[in-house]
Design an enzyme around this catalytic site. Structure first.
Site, PDB file in Angstrom:
ATOM      1  N   ASP A 137       0.937  -0.995   0.060  1.00  0.00           N
ATOM      2  CA  ASP A 137      -0.136   0.039  -0.105  1.00  0.00           C
ATOM      3  C   ASP A 137       1.026   1.180  -0.060  1.00  0.00           C
ATOM      4  OD1 ASP A 137      -2.312  -1.435   0.005  1.00  0.00           O
ATOM      5  OD2 ASP A 137      -3.109  -0.844   1.804  1.00  0.00           O
ATOM      6  N   VAL A 138       0.479   2.193  -0.623  1.00  0.00           N
ATOM      7  CA  VAL A 138       1.230   3.394  -0.890  1.00  0.00           C
ATOM      8  C   VAL A 138       1.197   4.435   0.461  1.00  0.00           C
ATOM      9  CG1 VAL A 138      -0.812   5.057  -1.527  1.00  0.00           C
ATOM     10  CG2 VAL A 138       1.414   5.340  -2.340  1.00  0.00           C
ATOM     11  N   ASP A 139       0.393   4.237   1.225  1.00  0.00           N
ATOM     12  CA  ASP A 139       0.177   4.921   2.575  1.00  0.00           C
ATOM     13  C   ASP A 139       0.939   4.361   3.660  1.00  0.00           C
ATOM     14  OD1 ASP A 139      -1.572   2.752   2.636  1.00  0.00           O
ATOM     15  OD2 ASP A 139      -2.974   4.151   4.035  1.00  0.00           O
ATOM     16  N   HIS A 159      -2.121 -10.358   9.194  1.00  0.00           N
ATOM     17  CA  HIS A 159      -2.823  -9.007   9.399  1.00  0.00           C
ATOM     18  C   HIS A 159      -2.677  -8.982  10.829  1.00  0.00           C
ATOM     19  CE1 HIS A 159      -5.944  -6.078   9.905  1.00  0.00           C
ATOM     20  NE2 HIS A 159      -6.107  -6.083   8.311  1.00  0.00           N
ATOM     21  N   GLU A 230      -8.506  -8.219  -0.828  1.00  0.00           N
ATOM     22  CA  GLU A 230      -7.825  -8.783   0.289  1.00  0.00           C
ATOM     23  C   GLU A 230      -8.735 -10.172   0.380  1.00  0.00           C
ATOM     24  OE1 GLU A 230      -6.096  -7.046   3.986  1.00  0.00           O
ATOM     25  OE2 GLU A 230      -8.132  -7.433   4.531  1.00  0.00           O
TER      26      GLU A 230
END
Length: 281
Positions: A137-139, A159, A230
């Site tokens: 993920d980019v964040d 997770h 997901e």
């Protein structure tokens, strides 16, 4: 310059972080980092970055890897006009490649489309650039070492919310039988995050192609999996076991108030963000 193993099929790709390292760690290394939808509808830019460059020779920016490693940052923005290369500090041996992707009106469509853009990129150009592909993920922010220890044929990451005591029947799998991502309550090993995962290109291509096809089958009957890509990733991993499972050290979150004792090092963390700013719905 890239590490050269090509696909035996038509190709392969994914969406946010790409690691490319040769099998022989003594040979030259090449890393391609790929980020997806870095620009948002509100002109907010998030990019994978290094928060604490203590062991990276003082370099701040998007790369955690040693400076002798040649690296390419591939950006897949839906708002190319708000990107400027000056926003991302680079040093010698670092390069940026930008590829436009369409925008979307729903964040759910954004994350579902990761598999499609991964598949298309692998089929058209990515198979010439790397041996290993990691999606991220980019964040996110690198806060610790991430290197060859994370590499394997197919890699999943546990997770952070479901790795301790959650029973399989309580995992947030897709539970509707009409969805292609359906997993019965009596099945399941772990719950994997879709924010960090990867592997060899051949295996990644099979994965993203399968998940894209299954999500399209769902769409034809008006079904969207509970947690979009997901959910499809977890279904794939259930029947195609990862050859390496990473701990939540490889994706913790700044939303957590504290770090438990069993997480010795936070290597990658998700940043706190204003969802009203960065999501279109």
């Amino acid at each position: 310059m890239a590490c050269g193993r090509k696909l035996h099929q038509s190709g392969a790709f994914a969406a946010p972080l790409l690691n490319c390292l040769p099998d022989d760690s003594s040979s030259s290394k090449y890393i391609l980092q790929l980020e997806y939808h870095v620009a948002t509808h509100q002109n907010t830019l998030y990019h994978t970055s290094v928060e604490d460059p203590e062991d990276s020779g003082g370099e701040r920016g998007v790369f955690w890897f040693p400076q002798e490693v040649q690296s390419l940052l591939g950006l897949f923005p839906d708002r190319k006009d708000v990107l400027a290369s000056g926003q991302i500090p680079l040093t010698q041996g670092r390069n940026i490649s930008i590829h436009d992707v369409p925008s979307a009106n729903r964040w759910q469509d954004v994350v579902l489309s990761k598999m499609k853009w991964a598949k298309l990129a692998l089929e058209t150009w990515l198979h010439r650039e790397a041996d290993y592909l990691f999606m991220m993920d980019v964040d996110s922010v690198f806060r610790g070492h991430v290197g060859a220890e994370a590499l394997s044929r197919l890699v999943g990451t546990l997770h952070r919310m479901y790795y301790r005591t959650t029973k399989r029947e309580d995992f947030p799998y897709e539970r509707r039988p009409e969805s292609q991502a359906y997993i019965p309550p009596t099945e399941g090993d772990y719950y994997y995050t879709a924010a960090v995962w990867g592997g060899l290109l051949d295996d990644m291509y099979r994965l993203v192609k399968h998940c894209d096809e299954k999500s399209q089958e769902d769409a034809k009957i008006g079904v969207e999996a509970a947690w979009q890509e997901e959910s499809h990733l977890n279904k794939y991993f259930l029947y195609n076991k990862p050859t390496k499972v990473l701990s939540p050290e490889y994706l913790w979150s700044d939303y957590e108030g504290s770090i438990p004792a069993d997480i010795r090092v936070v290597r990658i963390a998700q940043l706190v963000k204003n969802y009203q700013e960065v999501r279109p719905n």
